[in-house]
Design an enzyme around this catalytic site. Structure first.
Site, PDB file in Angstrom:
ATOM      1  N   HIS A 283       0.812  -1.227   0.000  1.00 40.56           N
ATOM      2  CA  HIS A 283       0.000   0.000   0.000  1.00 40.56           C
ATOM      3  C   HIS A 283       0.837   1.264   0.000  1.00 40.56           C
ATOM      4  CE1 HIS A 283      -3.449  -2.514   0.780  1.00 40.56           C
ATOM      5  NE2 HIS A 283      -2.703  -3.128   1.672  1.00 40.56           N
ATOM      6  N   ARG A 284       2.159   1.089  -0.037  1.00 37.97           N
ATOM      7  CA  ARG A 284       3.019   2.264   0.054  1.00 37.97           C
ATOM      8  C   ARG A 284       2.830   3.201  -1.128  1.00 37.97           C
ATOM      9  NH1 ARG A 284       8.765  -0.047   1.967  1.00 37.97           N
ATOM     10  NH2 ARG A 284       9.514   2.078   1.834  1.00 37.97           N
ATOM     11  N   GLY A 285       2.571   2.625  -2.302  1.00 35.74           N
ATOM     12  CA  GLY A 285       2.358   3.433  -3.503  1.00 35.74           C
ATOM     13  C   GLY A 285       1.117   4.297  -3.360  1.00 35.74           C
ATOM     14  N   ALA A 288       1.778   7.067  -0.877  1.00 38.11           N
ATOM     15  CA  ALA A 288       2.692   8.055  -1.451  1.00 38.11           C
ATOM     16  C   ALA A 288       1.963   8.933  -2.468  1.00 38.11           C
ATOM     17  CB  ALA A 288       3.880   7.360  -2.099  1.00 38.11           C
TER      18      ALA A 288
END
Ligand SMILES: [Zn+2]
Length: 343
Positions: A283-285, A288
């Site tokens: 889920h970092r994308g 971000a």
């Protein structure tokens, strides 16, 4: 130029073209939690010039007077030991300084990076005498590594540790000393000279690839400006001061409105779909993209994220986060992303 004069930096707004790179740098100045930027491009594409010029646009910050780590007087949790003591005793004095670009030369030794602890002094008097390194200076500032792909593996580990903890710890013969080290990492590299370790690549919030410019008129303008600057840096700087001032003021304004920027459900849904479609892990994308598009909206003076903000940030957020296939060359399917955004 005499050594006693401050070095005059090439004005940020005098850099011709390369809008993506400039935007990525500005977004980090507005919102340090974006987590830095990696700039990839061949030699002679103004990468280092742009990063160094960013220094002239950075906002002021409050620091504890006399602290060699530049602790934030309002954040006791992230203070060094000495400042924390002062804070408890209500003896904190504030001063204002400009946020800085601190350069880490690629040939730096570990001592130069982390600093050194004087063991004999510690044994003799019990006082920990610490000689600060680059990581001390970089706290709450920008840490810039040119040719970051050529950095020694051991130094990379040191940087990754400090970045993960927000802390630099030096240990020698059972004695240890720690100080805060929260920095925005900016790296430049020429991909022809080798790639970056994946763990380090993951550390960069944004990644932009820049290409050489083929348009003869634009190239002409670039060399003319370079010549004018070298001939008379003072007047050249003066000429571009109003446009640099304008960017600086926009950065200050954007910092103010950023906490109020709203992001609607329809936009969030688009973000999720873009990330799924580009094959980004975890889920970092998503997170971000949410952060970066909100920051761009603030820079554009808006309190609401639009599809245009997504279009202009998708590749810099996602390019380096996509699952790599053996033949992939860090390219994003622009057409596909535009299709999801405009759906
Ligand atoms: Zn401190």
């Amino acid at each position: 130029m005499s050594a006693f004069h401050e070095r005059i930096l090439f004005p940020f707004s005098a850099i011709v073209g390369q809008d993506k790179m400039k935007t990525a740098l500005i977004l980090n100045a507005i919102n340090p939690s974006i987590g830095g930027v990696l700039i990839r491009g061949e030699r002679g594409t103004a990468k280092s010039t742009a990063v160094r010029s960013l220094a002239t646009l950075l906002p002021d910050q409050d620091v504890v007077k006399g602290c060699q780590f530049g602790c934030d007087p309002n954040e006791p949790d992230s203070m060094c030991l000495e400042c924390r003591k002062k804070y408890q005793a209500k003896e904190i004095e504030k001063v204002t300084r400009k946020m800085r670009v601190v350069e880490l030369p690629v040939s730096s030794t570990e001592d130069k990076v982390v600093g050194t602890l004087d063991i004999s002094e510690a044994i003799k008097s019990g006082d920990k005498k610490f000689d600060p390194g680059v990581l001390a200076e970089a706290n709450r500032n920008i840490l810039y590594v040119d040719e970051v792909n050529l950095l020694n593996d051991h130094i990379v580990d040191v940087l990754l540790d400090a970045a993960a903890m927000g802390l630099n710890t030096v240990e020698r013969e059972g004695i240890s000393f720690s100080h805060p080290s929260n920095f925005i990492l900016i790296g430049t590299m020429n991909p022809e000279e080798g790639d970056l370790r994946p763990q380090l690549l993951d550390r960069f919030g944004l990644c932009v690839s820049i290409e050489g410019i083929d348009d003869p008129e634009v190239r002409l303008e670039i060399i003319k400006r370079k010549m004018d600057f070298d001939r008379d840096p003072v007047s050249f700087k003066k000429k571009f001061e109003p446009s640099d001032d304008e960017i600086r003021n926009r950065i200050i304004e954007a910092k103010k409105i950023l906490p109020e920027v709203m992001i609607g459900d329809d936009i969030l849904r688009k973000i999720v779909n873009i990330c799924i479609d580009s094959g980004v892990d975890g889920h970092r994308g998503d997170i971000a993209m949410m952060k970066v598009s909100s920051t761009l909206a603030a820079y554009r003076g808006r309190k609401e994220v639009t599809t245009e903000d997504l279009k202009d940030t998708a590749d810099m957020v996602l390019l380096h986060r996509m699952k790599k296939t053996p033949f992939s060359d860090m390219k994003l399917d622009k057409g596909k992303i535009d299709e999801i955004i405009t759906k």
